[in-house]
Scaffold this motif. Structure first.
Motif, short mmCIF file in Angstrom:
data_model
loop_
_atom_site.label_atom_id
_atom_site.label_comp_id
_atom_site.label_asym_id
_atom_site.label_seq_id
_atom_site.Cartn_x
_atom_site.Cartn_y
_atom_site.Cartn_z
N ASN A 1 42.44 39.18 41.01
CA ASN A 1 43.68 39.77 41.42
C ASN A 1 43.42 40.61 42.59
O ASN A 1 42.56 41.60 42.43
N ASN A 2 44.09 40.41 43.80
CA ASN A 2 43.70 41.14 45.08
C ASN A 2 43.90 42.73 44.94
O ASN A 2 43.15 43.42 45.29
N VAL A 3 45.22 42.91 44.45
CA VAL A 3 45.44 44.58 44.08
C VAL A 3 44.70 45.07 43.29
O VAL A 3 44.04 46.24 43.80
N ALA A 4 44.37 44.51 42.03
CA ALA A 4 43.42 45.20 41.03
C ALA A 4 42.02 45.35 41.57
O ALA A 4 41.35 46.47 41.71
N ARG A 5 41.35 44.36 42.32
CA ARG A 5 40.14 44.57 42.97
C ARG A 5 40.20 45.60 44.18
O ARG A 5 39.07 46.26 43.97
N PHE A 6 41.06 45.49 45.03
CA PHE A 6 41.03 46.46 46.03
C PHE A 6 41.17 47.90 45.47
O PHE A 6 40.34 48.62 45.83
N PHE A 7 42.16 48.31 44.56
CA PHE A 7 41.83 49.60 44.10
C PHE A 7 40.99 49.92 42.94
O PHE A 7 40.49 51.09 42.95
N THR A 8 40.59 49.10 42.31
CA THR A 8 39.52 49.16 41.39
C THR A 8 37.97 49.41 42.01
O THR A 8 37.18 50.42 41.62
N MET A 9 37.87 48.51 42.93
CA MET A 9 36.47 48.62 43.61
C MET A 9 36.64 49.12 44.88
O MET A 9 35.71 49.84 45.48
N GLU A 10 37.08 48.29 45.88
CA GLU A 10 36.91 48.47 47.39
C GLU A 10 37.36 49.66 47.67
O GLU A 10 36.56 50.50 48.40
N HIS A 11 38.71 50.29 47.38
CA HIS A 11 39.01 51.52 48.04
C HIS A 11 38.28 52.67 47.39
O HIS A 11 37.70 53.24 48.04
N SER A 12 37.92 52.63 46.14
CA SER A 12 37.25 53.75 45.41
C SER A 12 35.76 53.70 46.00
O SER A 12 35.43 55.01 46.17
N VAL A 13 35.22 52.84 46.31
CA VAL A 13 33.84 52.77 46.67
C VAL A 13 33.75 53.29 48.15
O VAL A 13 32.75 53.89 48.43
N MET A 14 34.62 52.62 48.97
CA MET A 14 34.84 53.13 50.52
C MET A 14 35.09 54.58 50.53
O MET A 14 34.14 55.32 51.22
N MET A 15 35.95 55.19 49.60
CA MET A 15 36.29 56.63 49.46
C MET A 15 35.03 57.41 49.14
O MET A 15 34.64 58.47 49.71
N ILE A 16 34.20 56.87 48.13
CA ILE A 16 32.95 57.63 47.58
C ILE A 16 31.97 57.65 48.90
O ILE A 16 31.28 58.83 49.10
#
Length: 102
Positions: free
Chosen positions: A30-45
């Motif tokens: 799921n593109n939305v779930a993957r973005f908010f669960t992995m990509e967005h959070s890892v990039m912000m950290i």
């Protein structure tokens, strides 16, 4: 740096209560779930780590010019990571999740 760390704490709270973050089998498909669960959070950290490293390394530099150069470099990279991690309205994930500015 205080505002960045405060934003990190607010983001971590939202990470565990947001309906867009899913932990389960179909999360990576799921593109939305993957973005908010992995990509967005890892990039912000990563951006928070870069901001913290920029502050620490700039304090240890010998001259003022070196301090400003190190701080600028780390903060610029962190800003680029933050901008890359924002779900902009023109991104596919924002279109799939119906995310917009208004």
């Amino acid at each position: 740096m205080i505002s960045a760390h405060t934003q990190l704490l607010v983001g971590l709270i939202l990470y565990f209560v947001s309906p867009k973050v899913m932990f389960g089998e179909g999360m990576m498909k799921n593109n939305v779930a993957r973005f908010f669960t992995m990509e967005h959070s890892v990039m912000m950290i990563i951006a928070i780590v870069l901001i913290t490293m920029g502050r620490i390394t700039s304090r240890k530099a010998a001259t003022d010019a070196a301090k400003f150069k190190k701080a600028f470099t780390f903060f610029l990279i962190a800003l680029l990571v933050i901008l890359a991690g924002i779900p902009w309205p023109f991104m596919q994930v924002a279109k799939d999740a119906a995310i917009g500015w208004f």
